[in-house]
Design an enzyme around this catalytic site. Structure first.
Site, PDB file in Angstrom:
ATOM      1  N   HIS A 336       5.405  -6.750   9.848  1.00 33.54           N
ATOM      2  CA  HIS A 336       6.429  -6.002   9.133  1.00 33.54           C
ATOM      3  C   HIS A 336       7.649  -5.611   9.966  1.00 33.54           C
ATOM      4  O   HIS A 336       8.674  -5.186   9.430  1.00 33.54           O
ATOM      5  CB  HIS A 336       5.771  -4.724   8.592  1.00 33.54           C
ATOM      6  CG  HIS A 336       6.357  -4.206   7.323  1.00 33.54           C
ATOM      7  ND1 HIS A 336       7.668  -4.410   6.946  1.00 33.54           N
ATOM      8  CD2 HIS A 336       5.813  -3.452   6.335  1.00 33.54           C
ATOM      9  CE1 HIS A 336       7.894  -3.814   5.786  1.00 33.54           C
ATOM     10  NE2 HIS A 336       6.783  -3.234   5.402  1.00 33.54           N
ATOM     11  N   LYS A 422       7.058  -2.588 -22.215  1.00 37.09           N
ATOM     12  CA  LYS A 422       8.306  -2.547 -22.985  1.00 37.09           C
ATOM     13  C   LYS A 422       8.070  -1.978 -24.377  1.00 37.09           C
ATOM     14  O   LYS A 422       8.893  -1.231 -24.916  1.00 37.09           O
ATOM     15  CB  LYS A 422       8.904  -3.953 -23.084  1.00 37.09           C
ATOM     16  CG  LYS A 422      10.239  -4.012 -23.804  1.00 37.09           C
ATOM     17  CD  LYS A 422      10.788  -5.433 -23.809  1.00 37.09           C
ATOM     18  CE  LYS A 422      12.125  -5.503 -24.536  1.00 37.09           C
ATOM     19  NZ  LYS A 422      12.656  -6.905 -24.556  1.00 37.09           N
ATOM     20  N   GLY A 425       8.334   1.679 -24.589  1.00 34.87           N
ATOM     21  CA  GLY A 425       9.688   2.197 -24.656  1.00 34.87           C
ATOM     22  C   GLY A 425      10.178   2.863 -23.382  1.00 34.87           C
ATOM     23  O   GLY A 425      11.109   3.667 -23.429  1.00 34.87           O
ATOM     24  N   ASP A 429       8.494   0.045 -14.037  1.00 31.51           N
ATOM     25  CA  ASP A 429       8.154   0.612 -12.731  1.00 31.51           C
ATOM     26  C   ASP A 429       7.868   2.106 -12.846  1.00 31.51           C
ATOM     27  O   ASP A 429       6.900   2.605 -12.264  1.00 31.51           O
ATOM     28  CB  ASP A 429       9.286   0.379 -11.729  1.00 31.51           C
ATOM     29  CG  ASP A 429       8.908   0.853 -10.337  1.00 31.51           C
ATOM     30  OD1 ASP A 429       8.028   0.242  -9.726  1.00 31.51           O
ATOM     31  OD2 ASP A 429       9.487   1.857  -9.873  1.00 31.51           O
ATOM     32  N   TYR A 451       5.428   8.043  -1.818  1.00 30.21           N
ATOM     33  CA  TYR A 451       6.473   7.166  -1.275  1.00 30.21           C
ATOM     34  C   TYR A 451       6.523   5.909  -2.127  1.00 30.21           C
ATOM     35  O   TYR A 451       5.499   5.272  -2.356  1.00 30.21           O
ATOM     36  CB  TYR A 451       6.118   6.809   0.167  1.00 30.21           C
ATOM     37  CG  TYR A 451       7.013   5.797   0.858  1.00 30.21           C
ATOM     38  CD1 TYR A 451       7.889   6.199   1.857  1.00 30.21           C
ATOM     39  CD2 TYR A 451       6.949   4.435   0.557  1.00 30.21           C
ATOM     40  CE1 TYR A 451       8.687   5.278   2.529  1.00 30.21           C
ATOM     41  CE2 TYR A 451       7.751   3.508   1.210  1.00 30.21           C
ATOM     42  CZ  TYR A 451       8.614   3.934   2.200  1.00 30.21           C
ATOM     43  OH  TYR A 451       9.407   3.013   2.853  1.00 30.21           O
ATOM     44  N   SER A 455      14.561  -1.071  -1.774  1.00 33.63           N
ATOM     45  CA  SER A 455      15.381  -1.911  -0.912  1.00 33.63           C
ATOM     46  C   SER A 455      16.826  -1.413  -0.860  1.00 33.63           C
ATOM     47  O   SER A 455      17.399  -1.011  -1.871  1.00 33.63           O
ATOM     48  CB  SER A 455      15.359  -3.355  -1.403  1.00 33.63           C
ATOM     49  OG  SER A 455      16.264  -4.155  -0.653  1.00 33.63           O
ATOM     50  N   THR A 464      15.161  -0.290   3.865  1.00 33.73           N
ATOM     51  CA  THR A 464      14.574   0.428   2.730  1.00 33.73           C
ATOM     52  C   THR A 464      14.998   1.891   2.734  1.00 33.73           C
ATOM     53  O   THR A 464      15.454   2.420   3.729  1.00 33.73           O
ATOM     54  CB  THR A 464      13.033   0.376   2.766  1.00 33.73           C
ATOM     55  OG1 THR A 464      12.568   1.006   3.962  1.00 33.73           O
ATOM     56  CG2 THR A 464      12.519  -1.042   2.676  1.00 33.73           C
TER      57      THR A 464
END
Length: 622
Positions: A336, A422, A425, A429, A451, A455, A464
């Protein structure tokens, strides 16, 4: 020990080629308004602390704002930003404090993995040239290497198209640093070495804890064909299996704490030039392919294999590492320090989409060479004395202990992917974030500092920012949902408010207006002889960033799992991917004997997802 990696800088390329087409247009990471950050910080702390503690935090923040401390540190930060016009005021600090000065093991606590969906059977069953029995492991590994090297070539030619989020170009500076790169343990802070891709074309292949240098170009500079690659990989398997497991696998040292590995590396290098040469061959390799000798029977077991494996058949410091199992299942392990998940996800998407488009080793279009025209794979031998062997054994023992401490559970929630959410409604995320936090509350009876990675690659050399997902609006919904307080309509309204607040904060963070990186910058500029402002010593500051939930969303159809480890001992890592028809979560944590904490939270997330759907009056289509 000395090494001479080819150096890369952070300058803005002047090249008109596709890769850098928009690089010079990228804005610089801003320094947010101090008052705005302090207000947002207090808002993020409020749901996580008692009234008494919050009163003390308000005083610490007020003193910071009015005493002149905050204004002076803000002035210094703005000055730094002005002096860093060719880069970001944050990136050099962040690479150090977030990664390179961290002295814990890379595996479990820094690395992240992707688990791929199954490859087409036609690729697995394709026989070698000239006939014989198909080898699924070699076929898949050869296909991955072929397309990975195609991507590398696009980077070398600078023809790779730039990334976009909507209409916003993203910084591409990290892409040339992915291949031929390796983290190297040094004291007191690690470094990342990158090597010239034009002069370092070989790859590294691991089997049974043994490492082989495999040349992919012949004497005329032509790339091996995929079929020839598969043949060379089979030779590695045959030779490693003939010898058996490495008695003292050097890869185990890379699983150790960074200080311990740095000292062991010095011992290793001091034992002779052959060791230095072998280390250099590993560090400078374009990429690593790990040909494991056993296969996981289920998705969670496979995920653990990609995440950490057996501790010897990996070189955890390499930036790009692919793992291929005997049955042709495969995954990826990323270091990373130099790159976040997005760029490596793009590399893997390119590979996977290319394979699924033409699932055959005979479909390569570039001119290529045969295995007969290059030297066979060469095992990298190390001179090992008793002191080095003891270090390897200690590293292996520590690795086994950490493996035993950790849990991983992957769960897929069918019917609640992009399409299903969806219908509720709300943003997908935000929906998943509320489900994760509600599940934690139901399991632990308290809110969690949360957390979510966001990005900032819309800025030059951006990495980030932290979305502090446990907002006051989120807390109101979580408590109501977990305790069934209020009517379904009331809870649905709380959900809409919480998700709207989450979306707003995510937009602020991606615009460089988050809380955490700004506060880090201010704290970094406190002088050695200056008193640390109370805002940074206040318990709320530490508590609010003790991330008991470390979450991240990489949504793509190609993965069956992806994940990483927890960031605090009592916490969880929750990686998720919102696909068209399902959402997939991978939960990791340190376990307690018989408790099954990861499984319990993963199941709770799935249950809460369905409960929220039901509260919102949406019928399941399953």
């Amino acid at each position: 020990m000395s090494f001479q990696p080819d150096k890369k800088d952070w300058s803005v390329p002047a090249s008109p080629k596709a890769l850098w087409k928009h690089q010079h247009t990228l804005p610089r990471l801003p320094v947010p308004d101090l008052g705005q950050t302090l207000v947002r910080y207090l808002q993020s702390v409020r749901p996580l602390v008692t009234d008494e503690q919050f009163a003390r935090t308000v005083k610490a923040v007020s003193d910071f704002a009015v005493s002149g401390q905050g204004e002076e540190l803000q002035r210094r930060l703005k000055k730094r930003a002005e002096e860093k016009q060719h880069t970001s005021w944050l990136v050099e600090w962040w690479n150090q404090i977030a990664y390179l000065t961290d002295r814990g093991p890379v595996v479990f606590y820094v690395s992240y993995f992707f688990g791929f969906k199954p490859f087409p059977s036609s690729l697995l069953r394709e026989p070698p040239i000239g006939g014989g029995t198909a080898n699924a492991q070699c076929n898949v590994a050869a296909a991955i290497v072929e397309h990975a090297l195609n991507f590398k070539q696009m980077l070398q030619d600078e023809t790779c198209s730039p990334d976009f989020v909507g209409k916003s170009a993203q910084c591409m500076a990290v892409y040339p640093l992915l291949f031929n790169a390796c983290r190297i343990p040094t004291l007191p802070s690690d470094v990342v070495a990158t090597y010239n891709p034009h002069t370092h074309s070989h790859i590294l292949v691991a089997r049974r804890g043994r490492f082989f240098r495999l040349e992919v170009l012949d004497a005329a500079g032509r790339r091996l064909s995929p079929q020839a690659l598969a043949h060379q990989l089979k030779r590695v398997i045959e030779e490693a299996d003939r010898q058996g497991p490495a008695g003292c696998g050097i890869g185990a040292l890379t699983s150790w704490g960074r200080d311990e590995w740095a000292r062991a590396r010095r011992l290793l290098a001091a034992r002779g030039g052959a060791n230095e040469e072998a280390l250099e061959a590993i560090q400078s390799a374009s990429l690593v392919v790990c040909l494991d000798h056993d296969a996981g029977p289920d998705v969670s077991t496979r995920a653990r294999q990609y995440w950490h494996g057996d501790g010897t058949n990996r070189f955890y410091d390499k930036t790009l590492q692919w793992i291929v199992l005997p049955d042709g299942r495969a995954g990826f392990l990323g270091e990373h320090a130099i790159s976040d998940g997005g760029p490596c996800l793009r590399v893997n998407q390119y590979i996977l989409q290319s394979i699924f488009k033409k699932p055959s080793l005979s479909s390569s279009s570039p001119p290529s060479s045969s295995a007969a025209s290059v030297s066979p794979p060469r095992e990298l031998k190390f001179i090992m004395d008793g002191e080095v062997q003891k270090a390897v054994q200690q590293a292996q023992a520590e690795f086994s202990k950490i493996v035993a401490e950790h849990e991983l559970e992957r769960v897929a929630v069918d019917g609640l992917g992009r399409d299903g959410i969806k219908a509720v409604g709300v943003g997908a995320d935000g929906f998943c974030q509320m489900a994760i936090q509600t599940a934690y509350f139901k399991e632990h009876g308290e809110l969690a500092p949360t957390y979510e990675a966001c990005s900032t690659r819309g800025f030059l050399h951006g990495r980030t920012e932290t979305v502090r997902s446990c907002s006051r609006a989120a807390a109101a919904f979580i408590k109501a949902m977990a305790t069934c307080t209020g009517s379904s309509d009331e809870r649905r309204k709380l959900l809409l408010t919480a998700v709207a607040a989450h979306q707003m904060q995510a937009r602020e963070c991606s615009a460089g207006q988050g809380v955490d990186r700004h506060l880090v910058g201010l704290k970094m500029l406190v002088g050695e002889k200056e008193a640390v402002p109370d805002i940074f010593s206040d318990p709320s500051y530490t508590h609010s960033k003790t991330w008991r939930l470390s979450t991240s969303n990489l949504s793509t159809e190609e993965l069956e799992s992806w994940g990483y480890g927890e960031v605090v001992p009592e916490g969880y890592g929750v990686a998720y991917s919102i696909q068209k028809a399902r959402s997939v979560f991978t939960v990791t944590c340190r376990g307690e004997a018989g408790k099954g904490r990861a499984k319990a939270l993963a199941r709770a997330i799935a249950e809460v997802m369905r409960e929220i759907r039901d509260v919102c009056g949406v019928r399941s289509k399953l």
